[in-house]
Design a protein around this motif. Structure first.
Motif, PDB file in Angstrom:
ATOM      1  N   PRO A  32     -54.910  10.699  44.782  1.00 46.25           N
ATOM      2  CA  PRO A  32     -56.338  10.440  44.528  1.00 46.25           C
ATOM      3  C   PRO A  32     -57.097  10.026  45.770  1.00 46.25           C
ATOM      4  CG  PRO A  32     -54.987   8.630  43.706  1.00 46.25           C
ATOM      5  CD  PRO A  32     -54.036   9.739  44.083  1.00 46.25           C
ATOM      6  N   GLN A  33     -56.383   9.501  46.788  1.00 49.55           N
ATOM      7  CA  GLN A  33     -57.037   8.961  47.975  1.00 49.55           C
ATOM      8  C   GLN A  33     -57.346  10.013  49.025  1.00 49.55           C
ATOM      9  OE1 GLN A  33     -53.892   8.839  47.226  1.00 49.55           O
ATOM     10  NE2 GLN A  33     -52.589   9.016  49.022  1.00 49.55           N
ATOM     11  N   MET A  34     -56.887  11.253  48.835  1.00 53.09           N
ATOM     12  CA  MET A  34     -57.048  12.287  49.858  1.00 53.09           C
ATOM     13  C   MET A  34     -58.131  13.294  49.491  1.00 53.09           C
ATOM     14  SD  MET A  34     -55.174  11.277  52.198  1.00 53.09           S
ATOM     15  CE  MET A  34     -55.547  12.670  53.258  1.00 53.09           C
ATOM     16  N   PRO A  35     -58.767  13.906  50.511  1.00 53.14           N
ATOM     17  CA  PRO A  35     -59.798  14.916  50.236  1.00 53.14           C
ATOM     18  C   PRO A  35     -59.245  16.095  49.447  1.00 53.14           C
ATOM     19  CG  PRO A  35     -59.864  14.232  52.553  1.00 53.14           C
ATOM     20  CD  PRO A  35     -58.618  13.642  51.957  1.00 53.14           C
ATOM     21  N   GLU A  36     -60.116  16.725  48.691  1.00 52.89           N
ATOM     22  CA  GLU A  36     -59.703  17.850  47.856  1.00 52.89           C
ATOM     23  C   GLU A  36     -59.172  19.011  48.689  1.00 52.89           C
ATOM     24  OE1 GLU A  36     -62.825  18.938  45.204  1.00 52.89           O
ATOM     25  OE2 GLU A  36     -63.089  16.902  44.424  1.00 52.89           O
ATOM     26  N   GLU A  37     -59.675  19.187  49.907  1.00 52.22           N
ATOM     27  CA  GLU A  37     -59.239  20.310  50.740  1.00 52.22           C
ATOM     28  C   GLU A  37     -57.758  20.237  51.084  1.00 52.22           C
ATOM     29  OE1 GLU A  37     -60.505  20.137  55.029  1.00 52.22           O
ATOM     30  OE2 GLU A  37     -61.731  18.473  54.269  1.00 52.22           O
ATOM     31  N   TYR A  38     -57.170  19.043  50.979  1.00 46.77           N
ATOM     32  CA  TYR A  38     -55.744  18.899  51.256  1.00 46.77           C
ATOM     33  C   TYR A  38     -54.915  18.780  49.980  1.00 46.77           C
ATOM     34  CZ  TYR A  38     -57.301  18.137  56.024  1.00 46.77           C
ATOM     35  OH  TYR A  38     -57.887  18.305  57.255  1.00 46.77           O
ATOM     36  N   GLY A  39     -55.574  18.907  48.832  1.00 47.65           N
ATOM     37  CA  GLY A  39     -54.853  18.843  47.569  1.00 47.65           C
ATOM     38  C   GLY A  39     -54.986  17.520  46.847  1.00 47.65           C
ATOM     39  N   GLY A  40     -55.827  16.621  47.347  1.00 44.62           N
ATOM     40  CA  GLY A  40     -56.050  15.337  46.693  1.00 44.62           C
ATOM     41  C   GLY A  40     -57.224  15.376  45.738  1.00 44.62           C
ATOM     42  N   GLN A  41     -57.631  14.198  45.269  1.00 41.82           N
ATOM     43  CA  GLN A  41     -58.719  14.105  44.292  1.00 41.82           C
ATOM     44  C   GLN A  41     -60.052  13.714  44.916  1.00 41.82           C
ATOM     45  OE1 GLN A  41     -57.971  15.212  41.235  1.00 41.82           O
ATOM     46  NE2 GLN A  41     -55.968  15.542  42.190  1.00 41.82           N
ATOM     47  N   GLY A  42     -60.035  13.340  46.196  1.00 42.60           N
ATOM     48  CA  GLY A  42     -61.283  13.102  46.909  1.00 42.60           C
ATOM     49  C   GLY A  42     -62.015  11.826  46.546  1.00 42.60           C
ATOM     50  N   LEU A  43     -61.313  10.820  46.014  1.00 42.92           N
ATOM     51  CA  LEU A  43     -61.974   9.562  45.686  1.00 42.92           C
ATOM     52  C   LEU A  43     -62.282   8.784  46.960  1.00 42.92           C
ATOM     53  CD1 LEU A  43     -59.969   8.187  42.622  1.00 42.92           C
ATOM     54  CD2 LEU A  43     -62.080   9.505  42.615  1.00 42.92           C
ATOM     55  N   ASP A  44     -63.435   8.126  47.002  1.00 45.98           N
ATOM     56  CA  ASP A  44     -63.678   7.251  48.141  1.00 45.98           C
ATOM     57  C   ASP A  44     -62.876   5.963  47.960  1.00 45.98           C
ATOM     58  OD1 ASP A  44     -65.121   5.429  46.515  1.00 45.98           O
ATOM     59  OD2 ASP A  44     -67.029   6.375  46.991  1.00 45.98           O
ATOM     60  N   PHE A  45     -62.873   5.134  48.990  1.00 49.44           N
ATOM     61  CA  PHE A  45     -61.936   4.016  49.022  1.00 49.44           C
ATOM     62  C   PHE A  45     -62.117   3.074  47.832  1.00 49.44           C
ATOM     63  CE2 PHE A  45     -60.385  -0.142  50.487  1.00 49.44           C
ATOM     64  CZ  PHE A  45     -59.088   0.224  50.805  1.00 49.44           C
ATOM     65  N   ALA A  46     -63.343   2.643  47.586  1.00 52.58           N
ATOM     66  CA  ALA A  46     -63.578   1.686  46.497  1.00 52.58           C
ATOM     67  C   ALA A  46     -63.204   2.281  45.141  1.00 52.58           C
ATOM     68  CB  ALA A  46     -65.035   1.228  46.501  1.00 52.58           C
ATOM     69  N   ASP A  47     -63.467   3.575  44.961  1.00 51.71           N
ATOM     70  CA  ASP A  47     -63.193   4.196  43.671  1.00 51.71           C
ATOM     71  C   ASP A  47     -61.708   4.392  43.400  1.00 51.71           C
ATOM     72  OD1 ASP A  47     -65.829   4.287  43.008  1.00 51.71           O
ATOM     73  OD2 ASP A  47     -66.117   6.425  43.406  1.00 51.71           O
ATOM     74  N   GLU A  93     -45.952  17.418  39.490  1.00 50.39           N
ATOM     75  CA  GLU A  93     -46.596  18.540  38.804  1.00 50.39           C
ATOM     76  C   GLU A  93     -47.418  18.048  37.625  1.00 50.39           C
ATOM     77  OE1 GLU A  93     -46.903  21.721  39.657  1.00 50.39           O
ATOM     78  OE2 GLU A  93     -45.927  21.057  41.523  1.00 50.39           O
ATOM     79  N   MET A  94     -46.873  17.069  36.884  1.00 47.61           N
ATOM     80  CA  MET A  94     -47.628  16.505  35.761  1.00 47.61           C
ATOM     81  C   MET A  94     -48.877  15.783  36.261  1.00 47.61           C
ATOM     82  SD  MET A  94     -44.846  15.117  32.954  1.00 47.61           S
ATOM     83  CE  MET A  94     -43.570  14.537  34.065  1.00 47.61           C
ATOM     84  N   ALA A  95     -48.751  15.084  37.384  1.00 49.89           N
ATOM     85  CA  ALA A  95     -49.912  14.396  37.953  1.00 49.89           C
ATOM     86  C   ALA A  95     -50.975  15.393  38.394  1.00 49.89           C
ATOM     87  CB  ALA A  95     -49.470  13.525  39.127  1.00 49.89           C
ATOM     88  N   LYS A  96     -50.532  16.517  38.959  1.00 49.47           N
ATOM     89  CA  LYS A  96     -51.486  17.551  39.378  1.00 49.47           C
ATOM     90  C   LYS A  96     -52.192  18.149  38.172  1.00 49.47           C
ATOM     91  CE  LYS A  96     -48.994  18.799  43.611  1.00 49.47           C
ATOM     92  NZ  LYS A  96     -48.181  19.829  44.310  1.00 49.47           N
ATOM     93  N   GLU A  97     -51.444  18.394  37.101  1.00 55.94           N
ATOM     94  CA  GLU A  97     -52.039  18.957  35.889  1.00 55.94           C
ATOM     95  C   GLU A  97     -53.102  18.028  35.305  1.00 55.94           C
ATOM     96  OE1 GLU A  97     -48.774  19.640  33.305  1.00 55.94           O
ATOM     97  OE2 GLU A  97     -47.938  21.292  34.506  1.00 55.94           O
ATOM     98  N   ARG A  98     -52.925  16.728  35.507  1.00 50.87           N
ATOM     99  CA  ARG A  98     -53.876  15.748  34.986  1.00 50.87           C
ATOM    100  C   ARG A  98     -54.928  15.355  36.025  1.00 50.87           C
ATOM    101  NH1 ARG A  98     -50.909  11.650  30.846  1.00 50.87           N
ATOM    102  NH2 ARG A  98     -49.219  12.996  30.098  1.00 50.87           N
ATOM    103  N   ASP A  99     -54.955  16.056  37.147  1.00 50.55           N
ATOM    104  CA  ASP A  99     -55.894  15.756  38.240  1.00 50.55           C
ATOM    105  C   ASP A  99     -55.768  14.303  38.702  1.00 50.55           C
ATOM    106  OD1 ASP A  99     -56.958  18.325  38.306  1.00 50.55           O
ATOM    107  OD2 ASP A  99     -58.435  17.856  36.757  1.00 50.55           O
ATOM    108  N   LEU A 100     -54.526  13.890  38.940  1.00 52.87           N
ATOM    109  CA  LEU A 100     -54.255  12.523  39.372  1.00 52.87           C
ATOM    110  C   LEU A 100     -53.533  12.473  40.716  1.00 52.87           C
ATOM    111  CD1 LEU A 100     -52.946  11.022  35.996  1.00 52.87           C
ATOM    112  CD2 LEU A 100     -55.262  10.868  36.941  1.00 52.87           C
ATOM    113  N   PHE A 101     -53.118  13.626  41.232  1.00 48.99           N
ATOM    114  CA  PHE A 101     -52.262  13.662  42.405  1.00 48.99           C
ATOM    115  C   PHE A 101     -53.036  13.299  43.666  1.00 48.99           C
ATOM    116  CE2 PHE A 101     -49.762  15.840  45.742  1.00 48.99           C
ATOM    117  CZ  PHE A 101     -48.506  15.319  45.462  1.00 48.99           C
TER     118      PHE A 101
END
Length: 422
Positions: free
Chosen positions: A58-73, A48-56
């Motif tokens: 990070p490798q998954m698309p936003e549509e599934y609840g991730g942060q949508g970072l590409d691989f290198a990022d 929950e703390m990670a979600k509040e900080r937009d860190l949860f």
């Protein structure tokens, strides 16, 4: 060091670093000191703390609840979570969940994504990747795979014996590598089958004890030994195209090897930080240990090798966006694994008694990092791949020219030595 990661990558990694320093590392220190584990409720609080900080995730698309970072990022963030034994779990970026998420997101059907991927990302489910087998089954040589899945109408019938299925003890479902066409070479006749845990015939034999860090999570899934006894699942549980299991696994493992490299690089960096702080404060033989020439030289070598490992991983990640990058990934994996092992051994030596005590995390790091030279392909297999590529690129023209030159020289000498009337 400045690695010129993208602005987005640096910004997220900076926030992950702050989360590790402010929340996760203090919790880890407390657990190591007391021998306690994190409960499921405490892990959920970290999420929950990670979600509040937009860190949860990070490798998954936003549509599934991730942060949508590409691989290198996302790699710099993985390096930051590697500094803690529970760091990757705290933001839902731990193996094998991260790799299984990537696999389902990459080749899963829409139904599989909704039923399994979405809850997997959110932490409502957990999973295992069931590939490795006991002797004489698939391991370093995956062609030796013995597990089979044979079609019976609209169902697969899975039979096999697996072990080292990470997180398998508590997994809700397994991605099972199985031979689905016995007339084909394993590389062309193997598929990935999704098997729910509660399916009849799934037998969890034991949670394999192992060398490594203490289990700090109450619900740690361990490394399960599993038997699949006439397990029946629908054919639509095939993950990706039938017969393409090895190709899919290679795509999964390529990125997974690099994320492991970054996590262990972060672990090595923290071990060096602890070592340098200790050497600067500990006195012996008339001065701080940090002033001893031998130790300074070894720390310098460790810093240099870790920098080279990080550069190699970033280069491999860039190439992976363009191609399979099999050689670059193999080089990064074998080099980083060995460097991290060397650094952890050095840290234990620098810290002396403190290096083998559980007051600091280095003792746990030391046990954990050794397995990195084995999982996701042992050193010998990666070196075999690199060597095969190296010898394929031998400059045959140079060799042929040398042989022709040598032959011409011999003929000239024979002519000079031959009698004049010849």
């Amino acid at each position: 060091m400045e690695y010129h990661d993208s602005e987005k990558a640096q910004e997220v990694a900076g926030r992950v670093e702050a989360f590790m320093d402010e929340v996760v590392l203090p919790l880890e220190r407390e657990m190591l000191a007391t021998g306690d584990t994190i409960s499921n409720d405490e892990l959920a609080e970290l999420w929950e703390m990670a979600k509040e900080r937009d860190l949860f995730a990070p490798q998954m698309p936003e549509e599934y609840g991730g942060q949508g970072l590409d691989f290198a990022d996302m790699l710099p963030s993985f390096e930051q979570v590697g500094r803690s034994l529970i760091g990757a779990h705290s933001i839902r970026a731990n193996a094998p969940q991260e790799g299984n998420m990537h696999t389902l997101e990459m080749v899963g059907t829409e139904e599989q994504k909704e039923e399994y991927l979405r809850p997997l990302v959110q932490g409502e489910m957990t999973s295992g990747f069931s590939m490795t087998e006991p002797m004489q089954g698939g391991g370093s040589d995956p062609k030796m795979l013995q597990t089979t899945a044979i079609k019976d109408g609209d169902e697969w019938v899975v039979n096999g014996h697996k072990w080292w299925t990470s997180d398998g003890w508590d997994a809700d479902f397994f991605l099972v590598m199985a031979r689905t066409d016995l007339d084909e070479h394993p590389y062309a006749g193997t598929s990935i089958i999704l098997v729910p845990r509660e399916t009849e015939g799934v037998e969890l034999v034991r949670n394999v004890g192992h060398l490594g860090a203490p289990e700090l999570l109450e619900a740690s899934g361990g490394h399960a030994e599993i038997k699949y006894n006439d397990v029946r699942v629908p054919v639509e549980n095939t993950v990706g195209e039938e017969g393409k299991g090895f190709q899919i696994a290679q795509m999964r493992l390529g990125g997974g090897r690099l994320t492991h490299c970054m996590r262990y690089s972060g672990m090595a960096e923290r071990a060096l930080e602890i070592s340098k702080a200790y050497l600067s404060e500990r006195e012996g033989f008339g001065s701080d240990l940090a002033e001893k020439q031998t130790l300074r030289q070894r720390i310098a070598d460790a810093e240099t090798k870790l920098h080279m490992a990080r550069c190699g991983v970033r280069h491999a990640a860039r190439e992976l966006d363009r191609s399979e990058a099999r050689i670059e990934v193999a080089m990064s994996k074998v080099y980083t694994a060995n460097v991290c092992n060397e650094i952890m051994d050095l840290a234990v030596q620098c810290l002396g008694a403190n290096g083998v005590a559980n007051d600091l995390p280095v003792a746990a790091f030391y046990g954990d990092v050794r397995a990195f030279r084995l999982f996701d392909g042992p050193d010998e297999v990666h070196r075999r791949t690199i060597a095969r590529h190296a010898f394929e690129d031998v400059a045959t023209e140079e060799i042929e020219h040398a042989l022709r030159f040598d032959e011409d020289r011999i003929v000239d000498e024979l002519k000079r030595e031959a009698p004049a009337d010849d």
